[in-house]
Design an enzyme around this catalytic site. Sequence first.
Site, PDB file in Angstrom:
ATOM      1  N   HIS A  28       0.835  -1.194   0.000  1.00  0.00           N
ATOM      2  CA  HIS A  28       0.000   0.000   0.000  1.00  0.00           C
ATOM      3  C   HIS A  28       0.878   1.255   0.000  1.00  0.00           C
ATOM      4  O   HIS A  28       1.298   1.716   1.064  1.00  0.00           O
ATOM      5  CB  HIS A  28      -0.899   0.019   1.237  1.00  0.00           C
ATOM      6  N   LEU A 117      -8.480  -2.938  10.896  1.00  0.00           N
ATOM      7  CA  LEU A 117      -8.653  -1.502  11.089  1.00  0.00           C
ATOM      8  C   LEU A 117      -9.389  -1.184  12.392  1.00  0.00           C
ATOM      9  O   LEU A 117     -10.329  -1.877  12.776  1.00  0.00           O
ATOM     10  CB  LEU A 117      -9.420  -0.907   9.912  1.00  0.00           C
ATOM     11  N   ASN A 186      -7.446  11.692   4.006  1.00  0.00           N
ATOM     12  CA  ASN A 186      -7.203  11.802   2.556  1.00  0.00           C
ATOM     13  C   ASN A 186      -8.444  11.504   1.713  1.00  0.00           C
ATOM     14  O   ASN A 186      -8.378  11.525   0.483  1.00  0.00           O
ATOM     15  CB  ASN A 186      -6.050  10.891   2.128  1.00  0.00           C
ATOM     16  N   ILE A 188      -9.965   8.857   0.929  1.00  0.00           N
ATOM     17  CA  ILE A 188      -9.916   7.722   0.000  1.00  0.00           C
ATOM     18  C   ILE A 188      -9.923   6.401   0.768  1.00  0.00           C
ATOM     19  O   ILE A 188      -9.173   6.231   1.741  1.00  0.00           O
ATOM     20  CB  ILE A 188      -8.655   7.786  -0.890  1.00  0.00           C
ATOM     21  N   HIS A 260      -3.858   3.214  -3.240  1.00  0.00           N
ATOM     22  CA  HIS A 260      -4.120   2.652  -1.912  1.00  0.00           C
ATOM     23  C   HIS A 260      -3.458   1.297  -1.731  1.00  0.00           C
ATOM     24  O   HIS A 260      -2.732   1.088  -0.755  1.00  0.00           O
ATOM     25  CB  HIS A 260      -5.618   2.517  -1.654  1.00  0.00           C
ATOM     26  N   GLU A 399     -17.407  -3.773  24.471  1.00  0.00           N
ATOM     27  CA  GLU A 399     -16.645  -5.014  24.577  1.00  0.00           C
ATOM     28  C   GLU A 399     -15.413  -5.053  23.679  1.00  0.00           C
ATOM     29  O   GLU A 399     -14.325  -5.455  24.100  1.00  0.00           O
ATOM     30  CB  GLU A 399     -17.535  -6.230  24.265  1.00  0.00           C
ATOM     31  N   HIS A 461     -28.674 -15.403  24.722  1.00  0.00           N
ATOM     32  CA  HIS A 461     -27.687 -15.188  25.774  1.00  0.00           C
ATOM     33  C   HIS A 461     -27.000 -16.486  26.206  1.00  0.00           C
ATOM     34  O   HIS A 461     -26.222 -16.475  27.166  1.00  0.00           O
ATOM     35  CB  HIS A 461     -28.344 -14.534  26.995  1.00  0.00           C
ATOM     36  N   ARG A 507     -22.879 -19.189  36.076  1.00  0.00           N
ATOM     37  CA  ARG A 507     -23.794 -18.330  36.826  1.00  0.00           C
ATOM     38  C   ARG A 507     -24.347 -19.099  38.016  1.00  0.00           C
ATOM     39  O   ARG A 507     -24.482 -18.556  39.119  1.00  0.00           O
ATOM     40  CB  ARG A 507     -24.935 -17.895  35.909  1.00  0.00           C
TER      41      ARG A 507
END
Length: 658
Positions: A28, A117, A186, A188, A260, A399, A461, A507
Site C-alpha cells: 500500500h 482496522l 485523505n 480515500i 491505496h 466489549e 444469551h 452463573r
Amino acid sequence: MAHEFEKKMANTIRFLAADMIQKANSGHPGAPMGLADIAVVLSKHLKHNPKDPTWLNRDRVVFSGGHASALIYSLLYLWGYDVSLNDLKEFRQLDSKTPGHPEYGHTPGVEITTGPLGQGVANAVGFAMAKEYTARKVNSETCKLIDHKVYCFCGDGDLQEGISYEACSLAGRLGLKDLILIYDNNHITIEGDTSIAWNEDVEARFKAQNWDVIKINGHCYDEIDNALNRAKEASKPTIIIANTIIGRGALNLEGSAKTHGAPLGEEIIKEAKKKYGFPEDKTFYVPDDVLEEFRKAVNRGEEAQKAWNHLQKQAPLAEQNEALNLLLNPDFSKIQWPDFSDVREMATRDSNGEILNAIAKAIPGFIGGSADLAPSNKTVLKDFGDFPDGKNIHFGIREHAMAAITNAMALYGTIIPFNATFFVFSDYLKPAARIAALTKIKNYFIWTHDSIGVGEDGPTHEPIEQLSQFRALPNFYVWRPADATENVEAWKKALSIDAPNAFVLSRQKLKTLKPKKDFGDVSRGAYIIKKREGATLTIMASGSEVMPSLMAGCYLEKMGVKANIVSVPCFDLFLEQDKEYQEAVINPDTKVLAVEAARGLEYYKFADDVLGMESFGASAPANELFEKFGFTIGNIKARACKLLGVENKPVTINGKEY
C-alpha cells in the site's frame, strides 16, 4: 526556499516506501506517501531510544492502519532501530523482519500488532490508560518519572470501524491528555472517495466525545509542528485532522484510490524520482545527509534515557522507585489464595471474584473491569477505588474496545489487566482476542454465564459454539473450572503462561468436588478425578458437567460398569501434553464419552461420542434446560451404556430411579 530539507527527508520516505512495494509487487504506497511530511516533523518531537525499544518512559507510536507498514519500516530503519536496508528490500517476504502488517515481538520498534482496522486506535487508548495509571502510582508533585506521550496514526477506515468510536468515547470520558491521534484525512478508501459511504463530521464527533480538535494541512510543516506542540500541552485527548493527499508525490496518481493497495509501477516511480531530484536509476536510495538527520534520534534517545536513569538514582525518589519496581516485577508468591475446602457449593463466577480480589491485594499492577457487568461478572475489586487512581475500570458497554485496550495495557510493562463480560458477548471482542493470541499477549478474559445455565434469558444469551471457537485459537488458553478449588489452581497456572487466558465461569452454583484425595494436576489441562481399576469407559467433562458425570460414574458402577471420570479445565493445555500423559488420563483401552453443555465437537479428538448441544438452547430455568437437553445423571448414564453396547439397567438411589 523554506523547508527544502524537510521535503527531501519526506521524499526519501516516499521513495523508500514506493521501492519496497514495487519490489514486493504487493502493498500500500498511498498512506506512506501521504503521511511522509507528518512523519518527518513527528520525528523531531518523539522521545524514544532506537537502541533500547523497551525503555519504559518512551513515547509510544501506534500505526492503526497496517497499510502504512512501508512507512513504519522506513522510519524504523531511518531512526536507527534494528531494521536494515536489506530488511526493507525483503518487505512482505518469507521470514523477513518486514511482514505485510507489523507484528509485535517480530520487528524491533513495533509497539503492538494492530491488524484489522480500528484496533490500533483502541490500543493507543490502552497505552494512554496504562501510562495514566502508572504515572499516578509513581509520580510526585516534584518529579515525574512517567511523562511520555502516546501517538496514533489512523485513517478513514479506522474511524469508520465501530471499535474506534467505543475507544475514543472512553478516552474522552477519562480525559487522557497524553493521547494524540493523527488522522490521515485523505478522503480515500479502497472503493474510491469516502463520500460513497461516509460523510460524517469528524470534528463534531470528537468534540462531542470531549476531545481537542486541531485541523491542519498535512503537508505544511509549520502547521504540523504547531499542531504537535499544541497537542502536547492539551488538557484532554487530541485529534489532529490532517488533510492529506494519498499517494503524495506519485505524479498523476496523486489523490487516486489506485495508490491505496497496489504498486505504482516502475515508470511512475522513476519519473517521480527525477522530478524531485532523486537518482531515477537507484532504488532504496537514502541520501547521507538525510540519514544523518534521522539518526539523530539515536543520540537524543540515549541522552533522554540516560537522564531518566540518572533521575531514578536520586535519593528523594526511593519511594517512587519502589512503587515502580513493584509494578515492573510482580511477585505472585505473595498472593494469599482463598481456601474453598469447606465450601459446599459456589458458582465459579463467585469464587473467581474472590480470586481476583486476592490477586489485586498482592499485585499492584493487577487492574481491570467489565463491560458494564461487574456486579454479574463478580469482578469488582473491593476497596480499590476507580480508575485512574484505583483499580476498577468502568469500560462501559464497549466489549471490542475493552479487549483491544487491555491488550495494549498488557504490553505497556507495568500492568497485568483483565476484562470481563458475559461469555456469549465474547463474539463482540473476538478480533481483539485473536490478536492477543497471535502475539501471545498476557491478557485475562473473564467470561461468566458460561452455558445454557444462563436459563431464562434464552438462546440469544446462551453460549453454544463459543467454547469450541476459542479453543480453536492457537496460543489461547480457555479455562472452564468445575468448582471453586479447581478455579484457584487454574489461576495459579494461568499467571505463569505468557499468552492470553480466558476463564469461562458459571452463573449457577456448582457443588465442590469431594473427596479431594483424587485431585489431580490441573496445570496440565485435564486429570482423572475418579479412577476405577479395570475401567472400560472414560467420561470427560468440564465445568458444570463434571459433577453429573462423576455421579453417573457412581451409578454405572452399581450396575457393573466401571468408568474413569476426567475433568478437563483447560482443553488447550491438555492438547499440549505428551502422549504418555494423555494416555495416562484417557486410557486408550476404554471407550470415551465427552459431556459438555456446548457444541463440544473438539472433543472428538479423544472421544468416541460427545453429548453436547445441537441447538441454541431455550428460555427456562437452568435446571429445566439441563433436563431438556440431556445433561443429567440419568442421560449421561444412558448415553454411556449405548456407547458400550450394554443394557441400561435402572439404579435406584434415595428412592429415585436412574
